[in-house]
Scaffold this active site. Structure first.
Site, PDB file in Angstrom:
ATOM      1  N   GLU A  71     -91.646  80.158 -60.460  1.00 28.62           N
ATOM      2  CA  GLU A  71     -90.451  80.192 -59.616  1.00 28.62           C
ATOM      3  C   GLU A  71     -90.029  78.828 -59.076  1.00 28.62           C
ATOM      4  O   GLU A  71     -88.839  78.552 -58.996  1.00 28.62           O
ATOM      5  CB  GLU A  71     -90.657  81.154 -58.449  1.00 28.62           C
ATOM      6  CG  GLU A  71     -90.691  82.616 -58.842  1.00 28.62           C
ATOM      7  CD  GLU A  71     -89.326  83.168 -59.221  1.00 28.62           C
ATOM      8  OE1 GLU A  71     -88.297  82.495 -58.998  1.00 28.62           O
ATOM      9  OE2 GLU A  71     -89.289  84.292 -59.744  1.00 28.62           O
ATOM     10  N   ASP A  86     -82.146  78.302 -57.066  1.00 32.12           N
ATOM     11  CA  ASP A  86     -81.245  79.163 -57.840  1.00 32.12           C
ATOM     12  C   ASP A  86     -79.839  79.121 -57.248  1.00 32.12           C
ATOM     13  O   ASP A  86     -79.301  80.134 -56.801  1.00 32.12           O
ATOM     14  CB  ASP A  86     -81.798  80.589 -57.902  1.00 32.12           C
ATOM     15  CG  ASP A  86     -81.034  81.479 -58.880  1.00 32.12           C
ATOM     16  OD1 ASP A  86     -80.317  80.940 -59.751  1.00 32.12           O
ATOM     17  OD2 ASP A  86     -81.143  82.710 -58.755  1.00 32.12           O
TER      18      ASP A  86
END
Length: 196
Positions: A71, A86
């Site tokens: 991640e 993101d």
């Protein structure tokens, strides 16, 4: 809760798309292992809190480390953004927060950020969500083996449980088409390298 044994899974590893993050000329388990190893030095900064959270939830520390690696590359991709990642150019906002990138998008997971991005509180929150997803697969797909339910829960951590409907095709809709398989391959590397 018995989550299954990550060492019994035969993951396919990172897709070519995921392996391109490190400009690797190969994919698969070897690529996942290489990326986990690249992140290992940074991961040491979080080892104590990873182990503490893993012990609390009775889940493999290696699995938490693997999700952190996937991640946020052990914080490397988010340290300059205050832990946010993101970025969505349409919304002009970030979709995720912290080492394990908890979904904060109001149109997605809509979770609140808990703690600082590199805190035990954050890992506690994110691991709780992971365990909830695994639990959903243990309930909704009780005919699956524990390791298959674990794979479903890991994929759901990326895309939500409603988009994971069959095994072994848990990654059909995940980022890179490989999320669970890459995370498990990384977890297997971490398990052999200091994260029992």
């Amino acid at each position: 809760m018995d989550f299954g044994d990550i060492t019994k899974i035969k993951p396919t590893g990172a897709s070519r798309q995921t392996a391109q993050q490190d400009k690797l000329g190969y994919q698969g388990v070897a690529a996942s292992h290489a990326m986990a190893q690249t992140d290992e030095k940074r991961m040491r900064n979080y080892k104590t809190i990873i182990q503490s959270v893993a012990q609390k939830y009775k889940i493999d520390a290696a699995l938490i480390a693997a999700i952190i690696s996937r991640e946020s590359r052990a914080g490397n991709t988010i340290k300059d953004t205050g832990g946010f990642g993101d970025y969505d150019p349409v919304r002009k906002a970030y979709n995720a927060f912290g080492l394990m990138q908890v979904d904060i998008n109001p149109n997605g997971g809509n979770h609140s950020a808990v703690g600082t991005w590199d805190s035990k509180e954050h890992l506690d929150q994110a691991t709780g969500y992971l365990i909830d997803f695994i639990g959903k697969f243990q309930t909704d797909f009780s005919q699956w083996k524990k390791e298959e339910q674990l794979m479903g829960g890991i994929a759901a951590y990326n895309i939500g449980n409603l988009r994971v409907r069959s095994y072994p095709h848990v990654d059909v809709n995940t980022t890179g088409g490989d999320y669970a398989n890459d995370v498990v391959a990384r977890a297997q590397w971490y398990k052999k390298n200091g994260y029992p």
